[in-house]
Motif scaffolding. Structure first.
Motif, PDB file in Angstrom:
ATOM      1  N   ALA A  34     -49.737-146.320  -0.358  1.00 45.92           N
ATOM      2  CA  ALA A  34     -48.940-145.155  -0.723  1.00 45.92           C
ATOM      3  C   ALA A  34     -48.521-144.374   0.518  1.00 45.92           C
ATOM      4  N   ALA A  35     -49.409-144.292   1.494  1.00 51.72           N
ATOM      5  CA  ALA A  35     -49.099-143.578   2.732  1.00 51.72           C
ATOM      6  C   ALA A  35     -47.981-144.295   3.490  1.00 51.72           C
ATOM      7  N   ARG A  36     -48.049-145.624   3.516  1.00 53.79           N
ATOM      8  CA  ARG A  36     -46.980-146.380   4.177  1.00 53.79           C
ATOM      9  C   ARG A  36     -45.645-146.177   3.455  1.00 53.79           C
ATOM     10  N   GLY A  37     -45.694-146.103   2.131  1.00 49.60           N
ATOM     11  CA  GLY A  37     -44.475-145.857   1.355  1.00 49.60           C
ATOM     12  C   GLY A  37     -43.959-144.450   1.546  1.00 49.60           C
ATOM     13  N   ALA A  38     -44.853-143.493   1.716  1.00 52.57           N
ATOM     14  CA  ALA A  38     -44.463-142.092   1.886  1.00 52.57           C
ATOM     15  C   ALA A  38     -43.854-141.837   3.258  1.00 52.57           C
ATOM     16  N   SER A  39     -44.055-142.759   4.173  1.00 54.21           N
ATOM     17  CA  SER A  39     -43.484-142.563   5.503  1.00 54.21           C
ATOM     18  C   SER A  39     -41.955-142.540   5.446  1.00 54.21           C
ATOM     19  N   LYS A  40     -41.409-143.154   4.408  1.00 51.01           N
ATOM     20  CA  LYS A  40     -39.958-143.149   4.233  1.00 51.01           C
ATOM     21  C   LYS A  40     -39.492-141.963   3.391  1.00 51.01           C
ATOM     22  N   ALA A  41     -40.438-141.298   2.739  1.00 47.20           N
ATOM     23  CA  ALA A  41     -40.101-140.182   1.848  1.00 47.20           C
ATOM     24  C   ALA A  41     -40.038-138.867   2.631  1.00 47.20           C
ATOM     25  N   LEU A  50     -50.970-138.358   3.279  1.00 45.27           N
ATOM     26  CA  LEU A  50     -51.906-138.355   4.401  1.00 45.27           C
ATOM     27  C   LEU A  50     -53.265-137.819   3.963  1.00 45.27           C
ATOM     28  N   ALA A  51     -53.272-136.726   3.205  1.00 47.45           N
ATOM     29  CA  ALA A  51     -54.528-136.147   2.724  1.00 47.45           C
ATOM     30  C   ALA A  51     -55.254-137.118   1.804  1.00 47.45           C
ATOM     31  N   THR A  52     -54.518-137.787   0.932  1.00 43.95           N
ATOM     32  CA  THR A  52     -55.120-138.750   0.013  1.00 43.95           C
ATOM     33  C   THR A  52     -55.699-139.937   0.771  1.00 43.95           C
ATOM     34  N   ALA A  53     -54.968-140.416   1.771  1.00 47.09           N
ATOM     35  CA  ALA A  53     -55.447-141.538   2.574  1.00 47.09           C
ATOM     36  C   ALA A  53     -56.706-141.151   3.345  1.00 47.09           C
ATOM     37  N   TYR A  54     -56.716-139.966   3.933  1.00 42.11           N
ATOM     38  CA  TYR A  54     -57.904-139.491   4.651  1.00 42.11           C
ATOM     39  C   TYR A  54     -59.109-139.429   3.722  1.00 42.11           C
ATOM     40  N   GLN A  55     -58.891-138.915   2.521  1.00 41.60           N
ATOM     41  CA  GLN A  55     -59.978-138.788   1.556  1.00 41.60           C
ATOM     42  C   GLN A  55     -60.528-140.164   1.183  1.00 41.60           C
ATOM     43  N   ALA A  71     -62.892-146.509  10.309  1.00 45.83           N
ATOM     44  CA  ALA A  71     -62.325-145.367   9.589  1.00 45.83           C
ATOM     45  C   ALA A  71     -61.481-144.518  10.534  1.00 45.83           C
ATOM     46  N   ALA A  72     -61.985-144.255  11.714  1.00 47.98           N
ATOM     47  CA  ALA A  72     -61.254-143.451  12.692  1.00 47.98           C
ATOM     48  C   ALA A  72     -59.959-144.140  13.096  1.00 47.98           C
ATOM     49  N   ARG A  73     -60.026-145.446  13.290  1.00 49.94           N
ATOM     50  CA  ARG A  73     -58.841-146.208  13.684  1.00 49.94           C
ATOM     51  C   ARG A  73     -57.780-146.177  12.588  1.00 49.94           C
ATOM     52  N   ARG A  74     -58.211-146.330  11.340  1.00 45.57           N
ATOM     53  CA  ARG A  74     -57.253-146.316  10.222  1.00 45.57           C
ATOM     54  C   ARG A  74     -56.639-144.931  10.033  1.00 45.57           C
ATOM     55  N   LYS A  75     -57.445-143.890  10.194  1.00 49.35           N
ATOM     56  CA  LYS A  75     -56.914-142.526  10.084  1.00 49.35           C
ATOM     57  C   LYS A  75     -55.861-142.281  11.158  1.00 49.35           C
ATOM     58  N   SER A  76     -56.170-142.732  12.356  1.00 43.83           N
ATOM     59  CA  SER A  76     -55.246-142.558  13.464  1.00 43.83           C
ATOM     60  C   SER A  76     -53.943-143.303  13.212  1.00 43.83           C
ATOM     61  N   ALA A  79     -51.896-141.491  10.490  1.00 40.93           N
ATOM     62  CA  ALA A  79     -51.333-140.244  11.013  1.00 40.93           C
ATOM     63  C   ALA A  79     -50.162-140.532  11.949  1.00 40.93           C
ATOM     64  N   ARG A  80     -50.317-141.543  12.786  1.00 39.42           N
ATOM     65  CA  ARG A  80     -49.262-141.920  13.730  1.00 39.42           C
ATOM     66  C   ARG A  80     -48.029-142.416  12.980  1.00 39.42           C
ATOM     67  N   LEU A  81     -48.259-143.196  11.919  1.00 36.93           N
ATOM     68  CA  LEU A  81     -47.158-143.725  11.113  1.00 36.93           C
ATOM     69  C   LEU A  81     -46.369-142.596  10.454  1.00 36.93           C
ATOM     70  N   LEU A  82     -47.091-141.631   9.873  1.00 37.69           N
ATOM     71  CA  LEU A  82     -46.421-140.542   9.170  1.00 37.69           C
ATOM     72  C   LEU A  82     -45.793-139.531  10.125  1.00 37.69           C
ATOM     73  N   LYS A  83     -46.340-139.443  11.328  1.00 34.84           N
ATOM     74  CA  LYS A  83     -45.789-138.510  12.312  1.00 34.84           C
ATOM     75  C   LYS A  83     -44.431-138.996  12.840  1.00 34.84           C
ATOM     76  N   THR A  84     -44.308-140.285  13.026  1.00 36.40           N
ATOM     77  CA  THR A  84     -43.076-140.842  13.580  1.00 36.40           C
ATOM     78  C   THR A  84     -41.926-140.829  12.581  1.00 36.40           C
TER      79      THR A  84
END
Length: 85
Positions: A34-41, A50-55, A71-76, A79-84
């Motif tokens: 869902a986070a990867r899909g939201a990167s286009k939204a 992002l909050a849901t993925a972190y949780q 976990a840290a690597r996936r969060k990073s 976050a990087r994907l959604l930031k760009t």
């Protein structure tokens, strides 16, 4: 096949844990997808994703499904994907 009483109990516990672990793993994968899909939204959807993925990542780590550094690597990465975008 378990023979002793303790082995039978361990087998029951293992089956019960597997159900919870499978559900948690599915939730983690769904949240990351869902986070990867939201990167286009839009920006608002990205923040929620992002909050849901972190949780989901934190819960999976807490249960021992993934390790702390994973976990840290996936969060990073999320976050990087959604930031760009």
């Amino acid at each position: 096949m378990a023979i002793t009483k303790s082995a039978k109990k361990a087998q029951r516990q293992s089956k019960r844990r597997k159900v919870f672990n499978d559900a948690r793993r599915d939730a983690l994968r769904a949240a990351l997808k869902a986070a990867r899909g939201a990167s286009k939204a839009g920006e608002k959807e990205s923040a929620v994703a992002l909050a849901t993925a972190y949780q989901a990542i934190d819960k999976a780590m807490k249960r021992g499904l993934i390790k702390k550094n994973t976990a840290a690597r996936r969060k990073s990465a999320v976050a990087r994907l959604l930031k760009t975008s």
